[in-house]
Design a protein around this motif. Structure first.
Motif, PDB file in Angstrom:
ATOM      1  N   PHE A   1      -9.665   2.655  -8.502  1.00  0.00           N
ATOM      2  CA  PHE A   1     -10.787   1.748  -8.244  1.00  0.00           C
ATOM      3  C   PHE A   1     -10.945   1.584  -6.740  1.00  0.00           C
ATOM      4  CE2 PHE A   1      -7.247  -1.268  -8.137  1.00  0.00           C
ATOM      5  CZ  PHE A   1      -7.579  -2.096  -7.070  1.00  0.00           C
ATOM      6  N   ALA A   2     -12.124   1.139  -6.340  1.00  0.00           N
ATOM      7  CA  ALA A   2     -12.392   0.896  -4.927  1.00  0.00           C
ATOM      8  C   ALA A   2     -13.332  -0.296  -4.796  1.00  0.00           C
ATOM      9  CB  ALA A   2     -12.995   2.129  -4.274  1.00  0.00           C
ATOM     10  N   ILE A   3     -13.302  -0.904  -3.619  1.00  0.00           N
ATOM     11  CA  ILE A   3     -14.174  -2.029  -3.286  1.00  0.00           C
ATOM     12  C   ILE A   3     -15.093  -1.587  -2.153  1.00  0.00           C
ATOM     13  CG2 ILE A   3     -14.294  -4.448  -2.592  1.00  0.00           C
ATOM     14  CD1 ILE A   3     -12.795  -3.945  -5.245  1.00  0.00           C
ATOM     15  N   THR A   4     -16.387  -1.810  -2.307  1.00  0.00           N
ATOM     16  CA  THR A   4     -17.339  -1.366  -1.297  1.00  0.00           C
ATOM     17  C   THR A   4     -17.154  -2.119   0.020  1.00  0.00           C
ATOM     18  OG1 THR A   4     -18.961  -2.913  -2.209  1.00  0.00           O
ATOM     19  CG2 THR A   4     -19.090  -0.616  -2.937  1.00  0.00           C
ATOM     20  N   LYS A   5     -17.698  -1.542   1.085  1.00  0.00           N
ATOM     21  CA  LYS A   5     -17.523  -2.082   2.435  1.00  0.00           C
ATOM     22  C   LYS A   5     -17.929  -3.547   2.553  1.00  0.00           C
ATOM     23  CE  LYS A   5     -16.107   1.036   5.581  1.00  0.00           C
ATOM     24  NZ  LYS A   5     -15.041   0.764   6.564  1.00  0.00           N
ATOM     25  N   ASP A   6     -18.961  -3.934   1.804  1.00  0.00           N
ATOM     26  CA  ASP A   6     -19.413  -5.323   1.894  1.00  0.00           C
ATOM     27  C   ASP A   6     -18.570  -6.267   1.046  1.00  0.00           C
ATOM     28  OD1 ASP A   6     -20.202  -4.695  -0.665  1.00  0.00           O
ATOM     29  OD2 ASP A   6     -22.355  -4.904  -0.300  1.00  0.00           O
ATOM     30  N   GLY A   7     -17.584  -5.736   0.334  1.00  0.00           N
ATOM     31  CA  GLY A   7     -16.709  -6.566  -0.484  1.00  0.00           C
ATOM     32  C   GLY A   7     -17.351  -7.128  -1.731  1.00  0.00           C
ATOM     33  N   GLN A   8     -18.514  -6.581  -2.117  1.00  0.00           N
ATOM     34  CA  GLN A   8     -19.285  -7.171  -3.206  1.00  0.00           C
ATOM     35  C   GLN A   8     -19.257  -6.365  -4.508  1.00  0.00           C
ATOM     36  OE1 GLN A   8     -20.803 -10.278  -2.841  1.00  0.00           O
ATOM     37  NE2 GLN A   8     -19.555 -10.163  -0.981  1.00  0.00           N
ATOM     38  N   THR A   9     -18.744  -5.131  -4.470  1.00  0.00           N
ATOM     39  CA  THR A   9     -18.834  -4.276  -5.655  1.00  0.00           C
ATOM     40  C   THR A   9     -17.496  -3.618  -5.962  1.00  0.00           C
ATOM     41  OG1 THR A   9     -21.152  -3.805  -5.124  1.00  0.00           O
ATOM     42  CG2 THR A   9     -20.083  -2.376  -6.751  1.00  0.00           C
TER      43      THR A   9
ATOM     44  N   GLY B   1     -15.592   6.644   3.103  1.00  0.00           N
ATOM     45  CA  GLY B   1     -15.962   5.653   4.102  1.00  0.00           C
ATOM     46  C   GLY B   1     -16.836   4.535   3.566  1.00  0.00           C
ATOM     47  N   GLU B   2     -17.361   4.686   2.341  1.00  0.00           N
ATOM     48  CA  GLU B   2     -18.177   3.631   1.732  1.00  0.00           C
ATOM     49  C   GLU B   2     -17.334   2.470   1.208  1.00  0.00           C
ATOM     50  OE1 GLU B   2     -20.463   5.459  -1.343  1.00  0.00           O
ATOM     51  OE2 GLU B   2     -21.524   6.828   0.028  1.00  0.00           O
ATOM     52  N   TYR B   3     -15.986   2.633   1.226  1.00  0.00           N
ATOM     53  CA  TYR B   3     -15.121   1.644   0.581  1.00  0.00           C
ATOM     54  C   TYR B   3     -14.137   1.043   1.586  1.00  0.00           C
ATOM     55  CZ  TYR B   3     -17.016   4.388  -3.222  1.00  0.00           C
ATOM     56  OH  TYR B   3     -17.880   5.041  -4.061  1.00  0.00           O
ATOM     57  N   SER B   4     -13.931  -0.258   1.444  1.00  0.00           N
ATOM     58  CA  SER B   4     -13.004  -0.965   2.331  1.00  0.00           C
ATOM     59  C   SER B   4     -11.615  -1.094   1.726  1.00  0.00           C
ATOM     60  CB  SER B   4     -13.542  -2.358   2.647  1.00  0.00           C
ATOM     61  OG  SER B   4     -13.706  -3.118   1.451  1.00  0.00           O
ATOM     62  N   GLU B   5     -11.517  -1.024   0.409  1.00  0.00           N
ATOM     63  CA  GLU B   5     -10.229  -1.123  -0.276  1.00  0.00           C
ATOM     64  C   GLU B   5     -10.213  -0.126  -1.429  1.00  0.00           C
ATOM     65  OE1 GLU B   5      -9.005  -5.152  -1.381  1.00  0.00           O
ATOM     66  OE2 GLU B   5     -10.522  -5.969  -0.009  1.00  0.00           O
ATOM     67  N   ALA B   6      -9.016   0.257  -1.843  1.00  0.00           N
ATOM     68  CA  ALA B   6      -8.867   1.130  -3.000  1.00  0.00           C
ATOM     69  C   ALA B   6      -7.514   0.882  -3.627  1.00  0.00           C
ATOM     70  CB  ALA B   6      -9.016   2.599  -2.604  1.00  0.00           C
ATOM     71  N   GLY B   7      -7.400   1.244  -4.901  1.00  0.00           N
ATOM     72  CA  GLY B   7      -6.136   1.025  -5.586  1.00  0.00           C
ATOM     73  C   GLY B   7      -5.999   1.889  -6.821  1.00  0.00           C
ATOM     74  N   ALA B   8      -4.772   1.982  -7.297  1.00  0.00           N
ATOM     75  CA  ALA B   8      -4.454   2.612  -8.574  1.00  0.00           C
ATOM     76  C   ALA B   8      -4.063   1.513  -9.541  1.00  0.00           C
ATOM     77  CB  ALA B   8      -3.312   3.610  -8.402  1.00  0.00           C
ATOM     78  N   CYS B   9      -4.476   1.647 -10.797  1.00  0.00           N
ATOM     79  CA  CYS B   9      -4.181   0.586 -11.744  1.00  0.00           C
ATOM     80  C   CYS B   9      -3.769   1.169 -13.095  1.00  0.00           C
ATOM     81  CB  CYS B   9      -5.374  -0.356 -11.909  1.00  0.00           C
ATOM     82  SG  CYS B   9      -6.889   0.449 -12.500  1.00  0.00           S
ATOM     83  N   GLY B  10      -2.860   0.480 -13.750  1.00  0.00           N
ATOM     84  CA  GLY B  10      -2.379   0.896 -15.058  1.00  0.00           C
ATOM     85  C   GLY B  10      -1.302  -0.058 -15.530  1.00  0.00           C
ATOM     86  N   THR B  11      -0.867   0.090 -16.764  1.00  0.00           N
ATOM     87  CA  THR B  11       0.136  -0.817 -17.317  1.00  0.00           C
ATOM     88  C   THR B  11       1.415  -0.791 -16.500  1.00  0.00           C
ATOM     89  OG1 THR B  11      -0.739  -0.611 -19.558  1.00  0.00           O
ATOM     90  CG2 THR B  11       1.532  -1.356 -19.345  1.00  0.00           C
TER      91      THR B  11
ATOM     92  N   PRO C   1       0.810  -1.217   0.000  1.00  0.00           N
ATOM     93  CA  PRO C   1       0.000   0.000   0.000  1.00  0.00           C
ATOM     94  C   PRO C   1       0.846   1.271   0.000  1.00  0.00           C
ATOM     95  CG  PRO C   1      -0.841  -1.588   1.590  1.00  0.00           C
ATOM     96  CD  PRO C   1       0.488  -2.099   1.139  1.00  0.00           C
ATOM     97  N   HIS C   2       0.353   2.267  -0.705  1.00  0.00           N
ATOM     98  CA  HIS C   2       0.971   3.587  -0.736  1.00  0.00           C
ATOM     99  C   HIS C   2      -0.105   4.629  -0.418  1.00  0.00           C
ATOM    100  CE1 HIS C   2       4.042   1.320  -2.861  1.00  0.00           C
ATOM    101  NE2 HIS C   2       4.868   2.340  -2.738  1.00  0.00           N
ATOM    102  N   ASN C   3       0.337   5.749   0.126  1.00  0.00           N
ATOM    103  CA  ASN C   3      -0.583   6.824   0.464  1.00  0.00           C
ATOM    104  C   ASN C   3      -0.520   7.937  -0.582  1.00  0.00           C
ATOM    105  OD1 ASN C   3      -1.274   5.482   2.841  1.00  0.00           O
ATOM    106  ND2 ASN C   3       0.354   6.498   4.006  1.00  0.00           N
ATOM    107  N   PHE C   4      -1.645   8.577  -0.809  1.00  0.00           N
ATOM    108  CA  PHE C   4      -1.763   9.612  -1.828  1.00  0.00           C
ATOM    109  C   PHE C   4      -2.444  10.838  -1.231  1.00  0.00           C
ATOM    110  CE2 PHE C   4      -1.354   5.606  -3.956  1.00  0.00           C
ATOM    111  CZ  PHE C   4      -0.639   5.869  -5.114  1.00  0.00           C
ATOM    112  N   ILE C   5      -2.317  11.973  -1.933  1.00  0.00           N
ATOM    113  CA  ILE C   5      -2.914  13.215  -1.479  1.00  0.00           C
ATOM    114  C   ILE C   5      -3.642  13.883  -2.643  1.00  0.00           C
ATOM    115  CG2 ILE C   5      -0.763  14.506  -1.930  1.00  0.00           C
ATOM    116  CD1 ILE C   5      -1.532  16.312   0.450  1.00  0.00           C
ATOM    117  N   THR C   6      -4.818  14.426  -2.361  1.00  0.00           N
ATOM    118  CA  THR C   6      -5.554  15.110  -3.426  1.00  0.00           C
ATOM    119  C   THR C   6      -4.861  16.420  -3.785  1.00  0.00           C
ATOM    120  OG1 THR C   6      -7.008  16.189  -1.807  1.00  0.00           O
ATOM    121  CG2 THR C   6      -7.778  14.104  -2.786  1.00  0.00           C
ATOM    122  N   SER C   7      -4.990  16.781  -5.046  1.00  0.00           N
ATOM    123  CA  SER C   7      -4.349  17.986  -5.551  1.00  0.00           C
ATOM    124  C   SER C   7      -5.384  19.047  -5.891  1.00  0.00           C
ATOM    125  CB  SER C   7      -3.540  17.655  -6.813  1.00  0.00           C
ATOM    126  OG  SER C   7      -2.999  18.834  -7.388  1.00  0.00           O
TER     127      SER C   7
END
Length: 347
Positions: A234-242, A283-293, A171-177
């Motif tokens: 991308f993000a994964i919802t709290k229930d892990g289903q979406t 707070g609606e999401y339990s996981e998040a990530g950045a994705c690309g080649t 995991p890495h941390n990010f900041i909004t610009s």
């Protein structure tokens, strides 16, 4: 018509320490557009471009590029991952900045030629590395007015790469610009250099504050997440289903993201949504990530927005859904798991 590359001695590299930086390999591909058509192209040893000082690529940003990878499989063969999608995206970018399109056939053939010519630079199976390909189109030729170029170059070069961010799948941390990556109705959906030039300062400022990169909000309202540095979100919802990912006309359509959307739905059985991801509703999401080649998947530990720091699954541990998505995608790329039809092209 291509011919097999002559076998060459192994490269003296420590594959385990590869990062994401330029390494000069042996051969690259160049094709010229003159008189209304592309020539057949050829491989060259020269890694320096010789172009007019009046080239539109230099003055007016008339250029675009792509990124894709070649992977060494366990049986020694080499996979290109969805190169037809990269060709299609480059065609869209060319149309957006008024450049001649490179056909899918020429695009894939050029990539194959470069991979074959630099076969010994492909990191061995099991090291986690790959051969990164950088196709590009630039406007060249004698010119000074604001107009489309009289000539163009299409090139492809290759470099061996490891993890884009240090530490690999951690995991890495990010900041909004407060800066915008692209304007509404601008070139955000095209893979053109101007978008990346605009990201250099906010990215630098984020790193100065010890974050991995900047997160860009929608340019119209600054209330919704659009991109994470040079990657999609991308993000994964709290229930892990979406599986949720932002949708906007100024987001670059990531081939990795759309591959993950397919795998999330058809391999993991998740619901998939392209829609708004509001920065004040993390707070609606339990996981998040950045994705690309380049990054493949980079888990997001936390996001700093104003005075608030939101942590997702963990700042140190990868979330379970993110891990499954990463394993599924990289398993396909390296040939260890079955690929959907048409996703892999053997070199």
């Amino acid at each position: 018509m291509t011919t097999p590359a002559t076998p060459r001695p192994p490269v003296n590299l420590d594959w385990s320490t590869l990062g994401f930086s330029y390494i000069r390999t042996d051969e690259r591909y160049l094709s010229h557009w003159r008189g209304g058509q592309w020539d057949s192209g050829q491989l060259t040893l020269d890694n320096v471009l010789h172009i007019s000082e009046g080239s539109t690529a230099l003055h007016y940003g008339q250029q675009c590029f792509e990124g894709l990878k070649a992977y060494r499989a366990a049986d020694g063969s080499v996979n290109l991952f969805r190169p037809d999608q990269n060709a299609a995206r480059m065609q869209e970018s060319c149309r957006r900045v008024l450049m001649p399109e490179v056909s899918t056939e020429q695009f894939i053939d050029a990539c194959r030629q470069v991979v074959r010519a630099n076969d010994h630079w492909i990191p061995p199976y099991g090291t986690g590395g790959a051969l990164y390909l950088r196709p590009y189109v630039i406007g060249v030729g004698d010119n000074i007015g604001v107009r489309s170029a009289p000539e163009f170059l299409f090139g492809v070069f290759a470099i061996p790469v490891g993890a884009y961010f240090k530490g690999g799948l951690t995991p890495h941390n990010f900041i909004t610009s407060g800066y915008d990556r692209a304007a509404p109705h601008g070139t955000g959906a095209a893979k053109v250099g101007g978008n990346y030039a605009a990201s250099l300062l906010p990215g630098f400022e984020a790193k100065e504050r010890h974050f991995a990169d900047a997160i860009y909000l929608d340019p119209a309202t600054h209330t919704k997440i659009e991109e994470v540095g040079a990657a999609n979100f991308f993000a994964i919802t709290k229930d892990g289903q979406t599986f949720v990912t932002p949708k906007s006309p100024s987001i670059l359509p990531s081939i990795t993201k759309y591959s993950l959307l397919h795998l999330a739905e058809h391999r993991l059985g998740l619901k998939v949504v392209e829609g708004d991801v509001y920065i004040d509703r993390l707070g609606e999401y339990s996981e998040a990530g950045a994705c690309g080649t380049a990054a493949v998947i980079t888990p997001i530990g936390g996001i700093q927005h104003g005075d608030r720091f939101h942590v997702f699954h963990s700042e140190t541990q990868v979330g379970p859904v993110t891990r499954r998505l990463y394993d599924e995608l990289t398993g396909i790329q390296f040939g260890d798991r079955p690929a959907p039809e048409g996703w892999l092209v053997k070199v």
